[in-house]
Design a protein around this motif. Structure first.
Motif, short mmCIF file in Angstrom:
data_model
loop_
_atom_site.label_atom_id
_atom_site.label_comp_id
_atom_site.label_asym_id
_atom_site.label_seq_id
_atom_site.Cartn_x
_atom_site.Cartn_y
_atom_site.Cartn_z
N GLU A 144 55.34 -37.06 13.94
CA GLU A 144 54.24 -36.82 14.88
C GLU A 144 53.88 -38.15 15.52
O GLU A 144 53.99 -39.20 14.90
N SER A 145 53.40 -38.12 16.78
CA SER A 145 53.06 -39.38 17.45
C SER A 145 52.02 -40.19 16.69
O SER A 145 52.06 -41.41 16.71
N ALA A 146 51.13 -39.54 15.99
CA ALA A 146 50.10 -40.25 15.22
C ALA A 146 50.70 -41.05 14.06
O ALA A 146 50.10 -42.02 13.61
N ASP A 147 51.90 -40.66 13.60
CA ASP A 147 52.55 -41.36 12.49
C ASP A 147 53.37 -42.57 12.96
O ASP A 147 53.78 -43.39 12.15
N ILE A 148 53.63 -42.66 14.25
CA ILE A 148 54.49 -43.72 14.78
C ILE A 148 53.65 -44.94 15.09
O ILE A 148 52.76 -44.91 15.95
N ASP A 149 53.93 -46.03 14.35
CA ASP A 149 53.18 -47.27 14.56
C ASP A 149 54.04 -48.35 15.22
O ASP A 149 53.55 -49.42 15.53
N GLY A 150 55.33 -48.09 15.42
CA GLY A 150 56.21 -49.05 16.07
C GLY A 150 56.82 -50.06 15.11
O GLY A 150 57.71 -50.81 15.48
N THR A 151 56.37 -50.10 13.87
CA THR A 151 56.89 -51.03 12.88
C THR A 151 57.47 -50.27 11.70
O THR A 151 58.67 -50.23 11.50
N VAL A 152 56.60 -49.66 10.90
CA VAL A 152 57.06 -48.90 9.74
C VAL A 152 57.78 -47.64 10.20
O VAL A 152 58.86 -47.31 9.72
N VAL A 153 57.19 -46.94 11.13
CA VAL A 153 57.80 -45.75 11.72
C VAL A 153 57.97 -46.03 13.21
O VAL A 153 56.98 -46.27 13.92
N GLN A 154 59.22 -46.02 13.66
CA GLN A 154 59.52 -46.27 15.07
C GLN A 154 59.72 -44.96 15.82
O GLN A 154 59.94 -43.91 15.21
N ALA B 42 59.50 -39.80 -3.17
CA ALA B 42 59.69 -38.70 -4.11
C ALA B 42 58.45 -37.82 -4.13
O ALA B 42 57.33 -38.32 -4.11
N PHE B 43 58.69 -36.50 -4.17
CA PHE B 43 57.59 -35.54 -4.31
C PHE B 43 57.72 -34.87 -5.67
O PHE B 43 58.74 -34.25 -5.96
N TYR B 44 56.69 -35.01 -6.47
CA TYR B 44 56.67 -34.47 -7.83
C TYR B 44 55.88 -33.17 -7.88
O TYR B 44 54.87 -33.03 -7.20
N THR B 45 56.35 -32.24 -8.71
CA THR B 45 55.59 -31.02 -8.95
C THR B 45 54.87 -31.11 -10.29
O THR B 45 54.16 -30.20 -10.67
N GLY B 46 55.07 -32.16 -10.99
CA GLY B 46 54.52 -32.40 -12.33
C GLY B 46 55.24 -33.63 -12.84
O GLY B 46 55.07 -34.73 -12.34
N GLU B 47 56.12 -33.42 -13.80
CA GLU B 47 56.92 -34.52 -14.36
C GLU B 47 58.23 -34.71 -13.60
O GLU B 47 58.84 -35.77 -13.66
N LEU B 48 58.70 -33.69 -12.91
CA LEU B 48 60.01 -33.73 -12.25
C LEU B 48 59.89 -33.99 -10.75
O LEU B 48 58.91 -33.59 -10.12
N ILE B 49 60.92 -34.62 -10.20
CA ILE B 49 60.99 -34.79 -8.75
C ILE B 49 61.50 -33.48 -8.18
O ILE B 49 62.58 -33.01 -8.54
N ALA B 50 60.73 -32.89 -7.29
CA ALA B 50 61.12 -31.62 -6.68
C ALA B 50 61.92 -31.85 -5.41
O ALA B 50 62.85 -31.10 -5.11
N ALA B 51 61.56 -32.89 -4.66
CA ALA B 51 62.24 -33.17 -3.39
C ALA B 51 62.05 -34.63 -3.02
O ALA B 51 61.16 -35.31 -3.55
N TRP B 52 62.89 -35.08 -2.12
CA TRP B 52 62.80 -36.43 -1.56
C TRP B 52 62.60 -36.31 -0.06
O TRP B 52 63.24 -35.48 0.59
N LYS B 53 61.75 -37.15 0.49
CA LYS B 53 61.63 -37.29 1.94
C LYS B 53 62.35 -38.60 2.28
O LYS B 53 62.01 -39.65 1.74
N LEU B 54 63.34 -38.51 3.16
CA LEU B 54 64.09 -39.69 3.57
C LEU B 54 63.72 -40.04 5.00
O LEU B 54 63.91 -39.23 5.92
N GLN B 55 63.20 -41.23 5.21
CA GLN B 55 62.95 -41.72 6.57
C GLN B 55 64.26 -42.29 7.09
O GLN B 55 64.89 -43.14 6.44
#
Length: 133
Positions: free
Chosen positions: A65-75, A111-124
């Motif tokens: 989303e445009s609000a997430d784009i800062d030009g440095t961390v997210v281009q 990493a996105f956890y549902t408790g103790e386990l990683i359920a999914a990863w978000k990759l930039q």
């Protein structure tokens, strides 16, 4: 130890990514062989890694989303995908991700956890000077 939420949600997340996702390739570097002083060759010491391709299912490429784009961390040209946790590899910055014939560099992993386990990863992901394409 897996929590009740892990037991319930992790398979559902995997099934959702499998159903809606697309085939992708995760390319990482792995050590070729353990160090052996008897066979160590200083001329090839810098080449102690090899590329490992793992075919996986990922979400389609998603735009920030445009609000997430800062030009440095997210281009502006950055994107992201979700993958479920794998016992084969752990996503890492600077690995490559090939999806729909385009190669992207992994800039950040979350990493996105549902408790103790990683359920999914978000990759930039980022294309351009840092990627192989």
């Amino acid at each position: 130890m897996a929590t009740p939420l892990d037991i319930s949600l992790v398979p559902k997340i995997k099934a959702l990514i499998d159903k809606l996702g697309i085939s992708s390739t995760y390319r990482s570097e792995a050590e070729s062989a353990p160090y052996d002083p008897a066979s160590f060759d200083p001329d090839t010491a810098d080449h102690a890694t090899s590329t490992v391709d793992t075919v996986i299912v990922s979400s389609p490429i998603l735009a920030y989303e445009s609000a997430d784009i800062d030009g440095t961390v997210v281009q502006v040209s950055d994107a992201y995908v979700f993958i479920y946790d794998s016992e084969v590899f752990t996503p890492a910055n600077n690995d490559l991700f090939v999806i729909v014939g385009k190669t992207w560099r992994v800039i950040n992993t979350e990493a996105f956890y549902t408790g103790e386990l990683i359920a999914a990863w978000k990759l930039q992901l980022r294309k351009g000077a840092l990627s192989a394409d």
